[in-house]
Write an enzyme that holds these catalytic residues in place. Structure first.
Site, short mmCIF file in Angstrom:
data_model
loop_
_atom_site.label_atom_id
_atom_site.label_comp_id
_atom_site.label_asym_id
_atom_site.label_seq_id
_atom_site.Cartn_x
_atom_site.Cartn_y
_atom_site.Cartn_z
N GLY A 18 55.49 -3.73 51.05
CA GLY A 18 56.63 -3.58 50.13
C GLY A 18 57.62 -2.57 50.64
CG ASN A 19 61.43 -2.62 49.51
OD1 ASN A 19 61.88 -2.10 48.50
ND2 ASN A 19 61.43 -3.94 49.69
NE ARG A 20 60.47 5.94 49.73
CZ ARG A 20 61.41 6.75 50.23
NH1 ARG A 20 61.74 6.64 51.49
NH2 ARG A 20 62.00 7.64 49.48
CB SER A 21 64.00 -1.02 46.37
OG SER A 21 64.99 -1.22 45.39
#
Ligand code: CTP
Length: 409
Positions: free
Chosen positions: A213-216
């Protein structure tokens, strides 16, 4: 009347905060503080009863203005009329059952009552009282009458009341009241528009318990959806693993992976005139998703993931858009040099083919999850058409300014 009401960016406004005599008056202090910190000029009118619950010096210090209480003070300035006339919005928090009844009957026996009668500004009420008083037929009828006249009623919430009892009647939390005030201030310059916003970050499953995933957090996209709805647009939000609650009044579709997002966007985009792709999209997904949990015993000292490219949703949208549609992309970059960042933005919009690209800097400590943002917007020619910095809500309004179509005279 203030001429600043047309400012779509939520610039400094004149806000009258009426504080009436309920225990929740202490929470009005937070409402006042938030509005002042947002840059607004806040003028407090307290009833005599309110001052039994919270001190005048507190209200003056927090609002940074003198607090008005007495109808017969400052008569030469015709204050019973002038305060209401200069207000861009009036918020009464807490609004007691007594105040609500007086407003419904148009009674003007104190400064607050006079101010409301003398004003054409929108009025937001945050009722606070015991459950029985809230449910009383008199209060129910009074609230209905005020709603009919266009006043906004925020809450009340359900929860712990002043005593040991709990139920409906608890004043809404300050953030909710502030949001309603900002909503009341927003111009309706996106009325009739249908805006699709994607927000958050997609996740690609590796196995039933893990993902890439990513940190958004989804904060900027949610702020865009809220601001667009406040300005009268019909908004659909596609939220990918949002860390923040979607705004009220916005239809929300929840997705997890890039494939889910692509499917939802393809389904929704034709029904919207504008698509804003704020979501941080995973560019790759595992070629195979393990049926069961990936075990160390089976992998040894290292594990190689085989990833395949995901579709580029923004490019596909831009390539198939109708002439009346506006497509806005976002670009999150770690480049620290301003010129190089701009060059990346220009290359990205050329590649993606969107009408606008909003670029911001991200890094280990910047961008994601923070309340503020700092962006540059380029158009399809690569020209800078907007720069904006501040809260994600302020940045959202600035981006939306680009979408307002000139009204035909
Ligand atoms: N985007 C998309 N589909 C993808 C990847 C990105 O629709 N598979 C959209 C994002 O929603 C955003 C814009 O494209 O509006 C740019 O996203 P970004 O991650 O910055 O760009 P990338 O395409 O990943 O380019 P790069 O690899 O150069 O960062």
């Amino acid at each position: 009347m203030s001429s600043s009401r047309t400012d779509p960016t939520g610039g400094a406004r004149t806000i009258v905060v009426g504080v009436t005599g309920g225990i929740a008056a202490y929470k009005a202090v937070s409402v006042i503080r938030s509005l002042v910190l947002l840059g607004h000029d806040v003028s407090v009118i307290a009833t005599e009863a309110a001052l039994r619950f919270v001190g005048k010096p507190t209200l003056e210090a927090i609002s940074r203005n003198p607090v008005n209480v007495d109808l017969y003070e400052g008569v030469s300035e015709v204050r019973h009329v002038s305060i209401g006339q200069s207000a861009d919005v009036i918020v009464i928090a807490p609004a007691t059952a007594n105040t609500i009844a007086k407003l419904a009957a148009g009674i003007a026996d104190d400064l607050l009552g006079n101010t409301v009668l003398a004003s054409t500004a929108p009025v937001v009420l945050a009722p606070a009282m015991h459950t029985e008083m809230w449910g009383n037929a008199a209060t129910v009828a009074n609230v209905a009458r005020l709603r009919e006249r266009g006043m906004t009623i925020v809450g009340p919430g359900v929860g712990q009341l002043t005593g040991s009892d709990s139920g409906a009647g608890r004043m809404s939390e300050p953030d909710e009241i502030v949001a309603a005030v900002l909503l009341a201030l927003a111009p309706r310059d996106l009325e009739g528009r249908r805006i699709l916003v994607t927000a958050g970050g997609t996740r690609e499953a590796l196995d039933p318990v893990r993902f890439l995933g990513n940190r958004s957090s989804g904060r900027q996209g949610v702020a865009l959806a809220a601001a667009a709805a406040a300005r009268g647009a019909t908004v659909t939000l596609i939220g990918a693993n949002l860390e923040v609650a979607p705004p009220p009044g916005v239809q929300t579709v929840e997705v997890v992976s890039t494939a889910d997002l692509a499917e939802a966007v393809n389904e929704q985009a034709p029904g919207h005139d504008t698509v804003i792709m704020t979501a941080a999209v995973a560019d790759y997904r595992p070629r195979f998703v393990a049926e069961g949990k990936i075990k160390k015993e089976d992998q040894g000292e290292s594990l190689t993931l085989d990833l395949v490219r995901n579709p580029d949703i923004l490019s596909d949208l831009a390539a198939s858009k109708r002439p009346d549609q506006i497509i806005v992309g976002f670009g999150a970059e770690t480049e620290s040099d301003d010129e190089a960042l701009l060059a990346l933005a220009r290359a990205k919009i050329a590649r993606k083919g969107s009408d606008y690209l909003v670029v911001n800097r991200v890094g280990w400590t910047s961008g994601f999850s923070l309340p503020d943002n700092d962006v540059v917007v380029v158009d399809s020619a690569g020209d800078i058409v907007k720069t904006a910095a501040g809260s994600k809500s302020t940045v959202a309004h600035r981006i939306l300014d680009l979408l307002v179509r000139p009204t035909s005279q």
